[in-house]
Design a protein around this motif. Structure first.
Motif, PDB file in Angstrom:
ATOM      1  N   PHE A  58      21.582  14.106 -25.204  1.00  0.00           N
ATOM      2  CA  PHE A  58      20.359  14.374 -25.961  1.00  0.00           C
ATOM      3  C   PHE A  58      19.150  13.678 -25.337  1.00  0.00           C
ATOM      4  CE2 PHE A  58      23.109  15.936 -29.313  1.00  0.00           C
ATOM      5  CZ  PHE A  58      22.308  16.867 -29.961  1.00  0.00           C
ATOM      6  N   VAL A  59      19.322  12.382 -25.022  1.00  0.00           N
ATOM      7  CA  VAL A  59      18.184  11.567 -24.569  1.00  0.00           C
ATOM      8  C   VAL A  59      17.668  12.006 -23.208  1.00  0.00           C
ATOM      9  CG1 VAL A  59      17.526   9.238 -23.819  1.00  0.00           C
ATOM     10  CG2 VAL A  59      18.783   9.555 -25.954  1.00  0.00           C
ATOM     11  N   TYR A  60      18.556  12.333 -22.279  1.00  0.00           N
ATOM     12  CA  TYR A  60      18.127  12.605 -20.904  1.00  0.00           C
ATOM     13  C   TYR A  60      18.146  14.084 -20.522  1.00  0.00           C
ATOM     14  CZ  TYR A  60      18.280   7.582 -20.152  1.00  0.00           C
ATOM     15  OH  TYR A  60      18.041   6.240 -20.227  1.00  0.00           O
ATOM     16  N   TYR A  61      18.621  14.938 -21.422  1.00  0.00           N
ATOM     17  CA  TYR A  61      18.628  16.366 -21.082  1.00  0.00           C
ATOM     18  C   TYR A  61      18.027  17.256 -22.171  1.00  0.00           C
ATOM     19  CZ  TYR A  61      20.219  20.961 -19.597  1.00  0.00           C
ATOM     20  OH  TYR A  61      20.264  22.276 -19.231  1.00  0.00           O
ATOM     21  N   LEU A  62      18.650  17.261 -23.338  1.00  0.00           N
ATOM     22  CA  LEU A  62      18.215  18.208 -24.370  1.00  0.00           C
ATOM     23  C   LEU A  62      16.796  17.920 -24.867  1.00  0.00           C
ATOM     24  CD1 LEU A  62      21.471  18.644 -26.514  1.00  0.00           C
ATOM     25  CD2 LEU A  62      20.658  19.995 -24.576  1.00  0.00           C
ATOM     26  N   PHE A  66      14.108  20.605 -23.535  1.00  0.00           N
ATOM     27  CA  PHE A  66      13.958  21.684 -24.519  1.00  0.00           C
ATOM     28  C   PHE A  66      13.110  21.303 -25.732  1.00  0.00           C
ATOM     29  CE2 PHE A  66      18.176  22.307 -22.467  1.00  0.00           C
ATOM     30  CZ  PHE A  66      17.847  23.447 -21.734  1.00  0.00           C
ATOM     31  N   LEU A  67      13.345  20.128 -26.317  1.00  0.00           N
ATOM     32  CA  LEU A  67      12.584  19.766 -27.524  1.00  0.00           C
ATOM     33  C   LEU A  67      11.132  19.456 -27.198  1.00  0.00           C
ATOM     34  CD1 LEU A  67      12.631  19.264 -30.567  1.00  0.00           C
ATOM     35  CD2 LEU A  67      13.238  16.883 -30.093  1.00  0.00           C
ATOM     36  N   ILE A  68      10.898  18.602 -26.208  1.00  0.00           N
ATOM     37  CA  ILE A  68       9.532  18.212 -25.852  1.00  0.00           C
ATOM     38  C   ILE A  68       8.752  19.388 -25.276  1.00  0.00           C
ATOM     39  CG2 ILE A  68       8.165  16.751 -24.294  1.00  0.00           C
ATOM     40  CD1 ILE A  68      10.275  14.575 -24.679  1.00  0.00           C
ATOM     41  N   THR A  69       9.444  20.247 -24.543  1.00  0.00           N
ATOM     42  CA  THR A  69       8.781  21.435 -23.971  1.00  0.00           C
ATOM     43  C   THR A  69       8.714  22.589 -24.974  1.00  0.00           C
ATOM     44  OG1 THR A  69      10.895  22.151 -23.026  1.00  0.00           O
ATOM     45  CG2 THR A  69       9.444  20.840 -21.615  1.00  0.00           C
ATOM     46  N   GLN A  70       9.118  22.311 -26.228  1.00  0.00           N
ATOM     47  CA  GLN A  70       9.013  23.259 -27.346  1.00  0.00           C
ATOM     48  C   GLN A  70       9.858  24.520 -27.151  1.00  0.00           C
ATOM     49  OE1 GLN A  70       4.868  23.964 -28.120  1.00  0.00           O
ATOM     50  NE2 GLN A  70       4.507  21.889 -28.859  1.00  0.00           N
ATOM     51  N   LYS A  73      14.555  27.157 -29.807  1.00  0.00           N
ATOM     52  CA  LYS A  73      15.761  27.975 -30.002  1.00  0.00           C
ATOM     53  C   LYS A  73      16.902  27.500 -29.110  1.00  0.00           C
ATOM     54  CE  LYS A  73      13.397  32.191 -31.529  1.00  0.00           C
ATOM     55  NZ  LYS A  73      13.146  33.630 -31.251  1.00  0.00           N
ATOM     56  N   ILE A  74      16.582  27.233 -27.826  1.00  0.00           N
ATOM     57  CA  ILE A  74      17.613  26.750 -26.901  1.00  0.00           C
ATOM     58  C   ILE A  74      18.082  25.354 -27.327  1.00  0.00           C
ATOM     59  CG2 ILE A  74      18.122  26.178 -24.495  1.00  0.00           C
ATOM     60  CD1 ILE A  74      16.039  28.202 -23.660  1.00  0.00           C
ATOM     61  N   PHE A  75      17.145  24.542 -27.808  1.00  0.00           N
ATOM     62  CA  PHE A  75      17.503  23.193 -28.250  1.00  0.00           C
ATOM     63  C   PHE A  75      18.479  23.251 -29.434  1.00  0.00           C
ATOM     64  CE2 PHE A  75      16.724  19.545 -31.074  1.00  0.00           C
ATOM     65  CZ  PHE A  75      17.071  18.511 -30.211  1.00  0.00           C
ATOM     66  N   ILE A  76      18.193  24.126 -30.397  1.00  0.00           N
ATOM     67  CA  ILE A  76      19.075  24.265 -31.561  1.00  0.00           C
ATOM     68  C   ILE A  76      20.458  24.758 -31.129  1.00  0.00           C
ATOM     69  CG2 ILE A  76      19.449  25.565 -33.690  1.00  0.00           C
ATOM     70  CD1 ILE A  76      16.400  25.529 -34.082  1.00  0.00           C
ATOM     71  N   LEU A  77      20.499  25.709 -30.169  1.00  0.00           N
ATOM     72  CA  LEU A  77      21.774  26.239 -29.680  1.00  0.00           C
ATOM     73  C   LEU A  77      22.614  25.138 -29.035  1.00  0.00           C
ATOM     74  CD1 LEU A  77      23.595  28.693 -29.139  1.00  0.00           C
ATOM     75  CD2 LEU A  77      22.342  29.013 -26.971  1.00  0.00           C
TER      76      LEU A  77
END
Length: 347
Positions: A58-62, A66-70, A73-77
């Motif tokens: 989560f900290v170094y990839y997701l 995905f979250l910071i770059t908004q 949908k991919i983040f939730i998946l």
């Protein structure tokens, strides 16, 4: 290189300390009702490993990708996939303890280590805590970068203002000097007795323009003295065709203003004023009231269909907007036979 190594060492030490605390938390929490220290050790170690792997994903990839770059949908998946992994890993950990430490005797296992829901809550809590720290760190870093950019922008804006002010002053000075030198030139040709006095006054004005004008501010009384010298020069040039009434009231001796702020208004009245009935009348009033400066210049004039004020007044207006934003009032009133400028500055 040493600083980089020290920075990496501090970061690794901080992470190790954090995960050591997590391991002690699992060990203390799940040891309730159990005397099998070997099982608790391996059970806590495996849960800590699951927490470490999930947190770093989560900290170094997701979160960064995905979250910071908004890319929500991919983040939730991927979050769902991570949750499935955590559930499977926790379930395998329970089975591992059930098979290898308690010989398939389910009832002998500690109550907390049999509760899949409790174990999941503990692991997910650690993952959420690590992810929250990452988001807080990113927010703080973004805020610092924003402040740095704002400071750079303000610094650049200030430098541009200073350059524009210098440019405006450069436009005013040649015009002012041109009129004064023309006056002396006329007297020199006529060999008038007033020429030496005019040269002396002009030398004072040159000193003011070349040296004092570079200062951000000068005393109001200095501006007034040089304004009077300029008026004297113009009176000599106009002879009896110029009548100037300069009224000064309650001037604050400690008040400071930017140099060459008032003189251009008077210069404009001499240049664009109209001689009516053989006389160019100019009334100048200057006073200070509390923290306000009030300056008025009124000259005889004739209304023109296409009035032209040259570069003088527009430059002064721009300079005032830069020096005293929202703290000044400049009114220009043109009647059939008078032209009036009213300036008020709040300090």
């Amino acid at each position: 290189m040493n600083k980089l190594v020290l920075k990496v060492f501090k970061k690794v030490s901080l992470h190790l300390f954090f995960w050591l605390i997590v391991w002690f938390f699992f060990s203390s929490f799940f040891s309730v009702g159990s005397k099998n220290e070997n099982f608790i050790f391996w059970f806590s170690t495996i849960l800590s490993t699951i927490s470490i792997l999930s947190s770093y994903v989560f900290v170094y990839y997701l979160i960064p990708e995905f979250l910071i770059t908004q890319k929500h949908k991919i983040f939730i998946l991927y979050t769902f996939y991570a949750f499935v992994f955590i559930v499977c890993a926790v379930l395998m950990t329970v089975v591992f303890g059930f098979v290898f430490f308690y010989n398939l005797e389910y009832q002998q296992m500690p109550a907390l280590t049999k509760s899949l829901a409790v174990i999941l809550v503990c692991v997910i809590l650690i993952v959420v805590l690590a992810s929250g720290l990452k988001i807080l760190k990113h927010s703080y870093k973004s805020l610092e970068e924003k402040k740095t950019l704002e400071n750079k922008f303000l610094q650049t804006k200030l430098e541009l203002k200073e350059q524009e002010l210098k440019f405006l002053k450069m436009q005013i000075h040649p015009h002012f000097l041109f009129n004064s030198l023309n006056t002396i030139y006329g007297f020199a040709i006529a060999k008038a007795d007033e020429a030496p006095e005019m040269i002396l006054k002009l030398s004072n004005l040159l000193d003011y323009i070349l040296y004092q004008v570079e200062k951000p501010k000068v005393l109001l009384i200095e501006e007034v003295n040089h304004l009077e010298d300029y008026i004297s020069l113009e009176k000599m040039r106009f002879h009896d065709t110029l009548k100037v009434n300069f009224n000064k009231e309650k001037l604050n001796d400690s008040l400071q203003i930017p140099p060459m702020l008032l003189i251009p208004f008077v210069e404009n009245s001499f240049k664009h004023g109209v001689i009516i009935n053989g006389v160019l009348n100019v009334d100048i009033r200057l006073r200070t009231v509390n923290n306000c400066l009030v300056f008025e210049v009124e000259n005889s004039s004739k209304r023109k269909e296409e009035a032209s004020t040259g570069i003088g007044l527009p430059n002064i207006r721009k300079r005032l907007e830069m020096l005293y934003p929202e703290k000044h009032q400049l009114e220009i009133i043109e009647n059939n036979d008078t032209f009036k400028v009213h300036l008020k500055i709040e300090f």
